[in-house]
Design a protein around this motif. Structure first.
Motif, PDB file in Angstrom:
ATOM      1  N   ALA A 176      -7.404 -14.784  -0.272  1.00  0.00           N
ATOM      2  CA  ALA A 176      -7.489 -14.127  -1.578  1.00  0.00           C
ATOM      3  C   ALA A 176      -6.869 -12.730  -1.523  1.00  0.00           C
ATOM      4  CB  ALA A 176      -8.956 -14.047  -2.020  1.00  0.00           C
ATOM      5  N   ALA A 177      -7.123 -12.003  -0.424  1.00  0.00           N
ATOM      6  CA  ALA A 177      -6.542 -10.673  -0.281  1.00  0.00           C
ATOM      7  C   ALA A 177      -5.023 -10.747  -0.169  1.00  0.00           C
ATOM      8  CB  ALA A 177      -7.132  -9.981   0.949  1.00  0.00           C
ATOM      9  N   GLU A 178      -4.531 -11.756   0.542  1.00  0.00           N
ATOM     10  CA  GLU A 178      -3.080 -11.921   0.678  1.00  0.00           C
ATOM     11  C   GLU A 178      -2.444 -12.234  -0.679  1.00  0.00           C
ATOM     12  OE1 GLU A 178       0.709 -12.375   2.531  1.00  0.00           O
ATOM     13  OE2 GLU A 178      -1.145 -11.338   3.078  1.00  0.00           O
ATOM     14  N   GLN A 179      -3.119 -13.073  -1.466  1.00  0.00           N
ATOM     15  CA  GLN A 179      -2.596 -13.381  -2.794  1.00  0.00           C
ATOM     16  C   GLN A 179      -2.583 -12.131  -3.676  1.00  0.00           C
ATOM     17  OE1 GLN A 179      -5.238 -16.442  -4.045  1.00  0.00           O
ATOM     18  NE2 GLN A 179      -4.312 -18.043  -2.780  1.00  0.00           N
ATOM     19  N   ALA A 180      -3.636 -11.336  -3.601  1.00  0.00           N
ATOM     20  CA  ALA A 180      -3.677 -10.102  -4.390  1.00  0.00           C
ATOM     21  C   ALA A 180      -2.575  -9.145  -3.951  1.00  0.00           C
ATOM     22  CB  ALA A 180      -5.051  -9.444  -4.244  1.00  0.00           C
ATOM     23  N   ARG A 181      -2.337  -9.087  -2.646  1.00  0.00           N
ATOM     24  CA  ARG A 181      -1.273  -8.202  -2.146  1.00  0.00           C
ATOM     25  C   ARG A 181       0.095  -8.643  -2.668  1.00  0.00           C
ATOM     26  NH1 ARG A 181       2.473  -8.142   1.755  1.00  0.00           N
ATOM     27  NH2 ARG A 181       1.893 -10.228   2.467  1.00  0.00           N
ATOM     28  N   ARG A 182       0.347  -9.958  -2.629  1.00  0.00           N
ATOM     29  CA  ARG A 182       1.646 -10.447  -3.100  1.00  0.00           C
ATOM     30  C   ARG A 182       1.807 -10.209  -4.606  1.00  0.00           C
ATOM     31  NH1 ARG A 182       2.010 -16.284   0.079  1.00  0.00           N
ATOM     32  NH2 ARG A 182       2.311 -15.417   2.179  1.00  0.00           N
ATOM     33  N   LEU A 183       0.707 -10.411  -5.336  1.00  0.00           N
ATOM     34  CA  LEU A 183       0.773 -10.168  -6.768  1.00  0.00           C
ATOM     35  C   LEU A 183       1.046  -8.696  -7.057  1.00  0.00           C
ATOM     36  CD1 LEU A 183       0.422 -11.112  -9.675  1.00  0.00           C
ATOM     37  CD2 LEU A 183      -2.053 -10.759  -9.415  1.00  0.00           C
ATOM     38  N   ALA A 184       0.368  -7.801  -6.300  1.00  0.00           N
ATOM     39  CA  ALA A 184       0.583  -6.366  -6.500  1.00  0.00           C
ATOM     40  C   ALA A 184       2.024  -5.980  -6.172  1.00  0.00           C
ATOM     41  CB  ALA A 184      -0.382  -5.561  -5.632  1.00  0.00           C
ATOM     42  N   GLU A 200       0.357 -17.290  -6.073  1.00  0.00           N
ATOM     43  CA  GLU A 200      -1.036 -17.706  -5.972  1.00  0.00           C
ATOM     44  C   GLU A 200      -1.431 -18.057  -4.542  1.00  0.00           C
ATOM     45  OE1 GLU A 200      -3.518 -17.812  -8.023  1.00  0.00           O
ATOM     46  OE2 GLU A 200      -2.554 -17.298  -9.911  1.00  0.00           O
ATOM     47  N   SER A 201      -0.549 -18.732  -3.807  1.00  0.00           N
ATOM     48  CA  SER A 201      -0.955 -19.253  -2.490  1.00  0.00           C
ATOM     49  C   SER A 201       0.135 -19.186  -1.445  1.00  0.00           C
ATOM     50  CB  SER A 201      -1.383 -20.714  -2.648  1.00  0.00           C
ATOM     51  OG  SER A 201      -0.270 -21.509  -3.028  1.00  0.00           O
ATOM     52  N   GLY A 202       1.257 -18.545  -1.771  1.00  0.00           N
ATOM     53  CA  GLY A 202       2.367 -18.580  -0.816  1.00  0.00           C
ATOM     54  C   GLY A 202       2.997 -19.956  -0.749  1.00  0.00           C
ATOM     55  N   GLY A 203       2.763 -20.785  -1.779  1.00  0.00           N
ATOM     56  CA  GLY A 203       3.353 -22.128  -1.811  1.00  0.00           C
ATOM     57  C   GLY A 203       2.620 -23.124  -0.936  1.00  0.00           C
ATOM     58  N   ASN A 204       1.402 -22.770  -0.483  1.00  0.00           N
ATOM     59  CA  ASN A 204       0.645 -23.648   0.423  1.00  0.00           C
ATOM     60  C   ASN A 204      -0.323 -24.499  -0.394  1.00  0.00           C
ATOM     61  OD1 ASN A 204      -0.808 -24.896   2.400  1.00  0.00           O
ATOM     62  ND2 ASN A 204      -1.449 -23.027   3.447  1.00  0.00           N
ATOM     63  N   TYR A 205      -0.080 -25.809  -0.424  1.00  0.00           N
ATOM     64  CA  TYR A 205      -0.923 -26.700  -1.211  1.00  0.00           C
ATOM     65  C   TYR A 205      -2.305 -26.905  -0.593  1.00  0.00           C
ATOM     66  CZ  TYR A 205       3.042 -28.031  -4.162  1.00  0.00           C
ATOM     67  OH  TYR A 205       4.077 -28.017  -5.044  1.00  0.00           O
ATOM     68  N   SER A 206      -2.484 -26.519   0.673  1.00  0.00           N
ATOM     69  CA  SER A 206      -3.770 -26.700   1.350  1.00  0.00           C
ATOM     70  C   SER A 206      -4.618 -25.430   1.359  1.00  0.00           C
ATOM     71  CB  SER A 206      -3.543 -27.164   2.795  1.00  0.00           C
ATOM     72  OG  SER A 206      -2.853 -28.389   2.821  1.00  0.00           O
ATOM     73  N   THR A 207      -4.187 -24.413   0.629  1.00  0.00           N
ATOM     74  CA  THR A 207      -4.924 -23.141   0.631  1.00  0.00           C
ATOM     75  C   THR A 207      -6.336 -23.330   0.089  1.00  0.00           C
ATOM     76  OG1 THR A 207      -2.887 -21.877   0.317  1.00  0.00           O
ATOM     77  CG2 THR A 207      -4.952 -20.779  -0.257  1.00  0.00           C
ATOM     78  N   PRO A 208      -7.359 -22.863   0.814  1.00  0.00           N
ATOM     79  CA  PRO A 208      -8.730 -22.985   0.305  1.00  0.00           C
ATOM     80  C   PRO A 208      -8.892 -22.251  -1.025  1.00  0.00           C
ATOM     81  CG  PRO A 208      -8.741 -22.381   2.628  1.00  0.00           C
ATOM     82  CD  PRO A 208      -7.322 -22.263   2.165  1.00  0.00           C
ATOM     83  N   GLY A 209      -9.803 -22.751  -1.846  1.00  0.00           N
ATOM     84  CA  GLY A 209     -10.099 -22.091  -3.110  1.00  0.00           C
ATOM     85  C   GLY A 209      -9.338 -22.633  -4.293  1.00  0.00           C
ATOM     86  N   GLY A 210      -8.572 -23.735  -4.104  1.00  0.00           N
ATOM     87  CA  GLY A 210      -7.901 -24.311  -5.259  1.00  0.00           C
ATOM     88  C   GLY A 210      -6.469 -24.743  -5.046  1.00  0.00           C
ATOM     89  N   GLY A 211      -6.029 -24.823  -3.780  1.00  0.00           N
ATOM     90  CA  GLY A 211      -4.688 -25.333  -3.516  1.00  0.00           C
ATOM     91  C   GLY A 211      -3.580 -24.385  -3.903  1.00  0.00           C
ATOM     92  N   ALA A 212      -2.379 -24.937  -4.169  1.00  0.00           N
ATOM     93  CA  ALA A 212      -1.194 -24.116  -4.425  1.00  0.00           C
ATOM     94  C   ALA A 212      -1.337 -23.279  -5.688  1.00  0.00           C
ATOM     95  CB  ALA A 212       0.041 -25.011  -4.538  1.00  0.00           C
ATOM     96  N   TYR A 213      -2.038 -23.810  -6.694  1.00  0.00           N
ATOM     97  CA  TYR A 213      -2.172 -23.108  -7.972  1.00  0.00           C
ATOM     98  C   TYR A 213      -3.532 -22.431  -8.118  1.00  0.00           C
ATOM     99  CZ  TYR A 213       1.942 -25.900  -9.115  1.00  0.00           C
ATOM    100  OH  TYR A 213       3.183 -26.468  -9.104  1.00  0.00           O
TER     101      TYR A 213
END
Length: 329
Positions: A196-204, A266-279
């Motif tokens: 989640a922190a990595e996704q927030a960093r990429r979004l920022a 959202e996930s770096g394109g990783n469909y296996s990301t915990p918390g809801g997959g790629a999207y």
């Protein structure tokens, strides 16, 4: 003032980005730790299964020893009863032989014709000898059974001790498995937090990388006409043509597949990301779309189809911040 506010917003985004930064290496390390714990947990579960198998085998052996001991005890009782009965018969036979002649008729006749006590003792000894061998055989049998009973009693004690030891070992292994399970849950939680922190960093970073609009393109006009714009609070210049307001700048068009941009942020394109997959579908949203479980458990084509289905019904609102960063809102 708008430019200053925009710059301040950009600085705030950069500060938030630095606070939420979690490198991909950290996520990878935590995932590796979780995988290692999963492997250890599988091995531990196998050890628990083996301990349970040995425990059940020990219990079965204990039952067998108890049954053998019960049979040995019954055999000792039976041999003792037979021996006592034989002794009674032996004494009765001696008396009978003395009184009626018994099987040693010749000696019996002599005994009846004589009052010599030595002859009487000899007769009794001879009659007793007929069953003495049988009594000795029974005595040997009884002693053998008692020896077996002693061996089985000792074996029973050892079997009970072994069963208790295996039960303690099984309990320890189960406790260790429970501790590993709890540790795995903790690490999986840390993985989700880092993702989640990595996704927030990429979004920022994506928001900060967007070009800052100039003052002339953000809908602010210069003073126009003698009376000036409504609510401006300042006099208009005495002469000069009024400047037409500039049109608001439109957001940049998304490059390529907009869903690819959403996935990346959202996930770096990783469909296996915990918390809801790629999207990063929330479970409630995922279930409302007609699916069960969690999105990350489904293959990419199913997640893509669900994302298109959700966008067709609700637009880009479910990914509001990400969609803004991708220039879709």
């Amino acid at each position: 003032m708008v430019v200053v506010a925009t710059l301040l917003a950009s600085l705030m985004v950069q500060a938030a980005s630095s606070q939420l930064a979690a490198s991909a290496d950290q996520v990878a390390d935590k995932r590796a730790e979780a995988q290692s714990l999963t492997n250890d947990l599988a091995a531990q579960a196998q050890r628990v299964i083996e301990a349970d198998r040995r425990f059940r085998a020990a219990q079965a052996g204990l039952v067998d020893v108890q049954e053998s001991l019960r049979q040995a005890e019954a055999g000792v009782r039976s041999a003792t009863e037979r021996q006592d009965a034989a002794r009674s018969r032996l004494a009765g036979q001696a008396v009978d032989a003395y009184t009626h002649g018994g099987s040693v008729s010749v000696l019996g006749k002599r005994l009846r014709a004589s009052s010599d006590l030595a002859v009487y003792d000899t007769y009794l000894s001879l009659v007793a000898g007929m069953d003495r061998s049988a009594v000795e055989d029974m005595r040997g049998t009884r002693e053998d059974l008692r020896a077996r009973q002693a061996v089985l009693t000792a074996t029973l004690g050892r079997a009970k001790d072994e069963t208790a030891r295996i039960a303690d070992q099984k309990a320890s292994l189960q406790a260790a498995e429970d501790a590993q399970q709890a540790n795995l849950g903790k690490v999986n939680g840390e993985v989700a937090t880092l993702v989640a922190a990595e996704q927030a960093r990429r979004l920022a970073q994506a928001v900060a990388a967007r070009p800052v609009p100039a003052a002339s393109t953000i809908g602010v006009s210069t003073p126009a006409g003698p009376s000036g714009p409504a609510g401006s609070g300042s006099p208009a210049p005495a002469s000069g043509p009024a400047a037409a307001p500039a049109a608001p700048a439109s957001p940049p068009a998304p490059a390529g597949d907009p869903f690819a941009c959403i996935r990346q942020l959202e996930s770096g394109g990783n469909y296996s990301t915990p918390g809801g997959g790629a999207y990063q579908f929330e479970d409630g949203t995922w279930h409302a779309l007609g699916y069960s479980g969690s999105a990350q458990d489904y293959p990419p084509d199913v997640q893509d189809a669900a994302a298109h289905q959700l966008q067709a019904s609700q637009g880009w609102t479910p990914w509001y911040n990400t969609a803004r960063a991708c220039g879709l809102l």
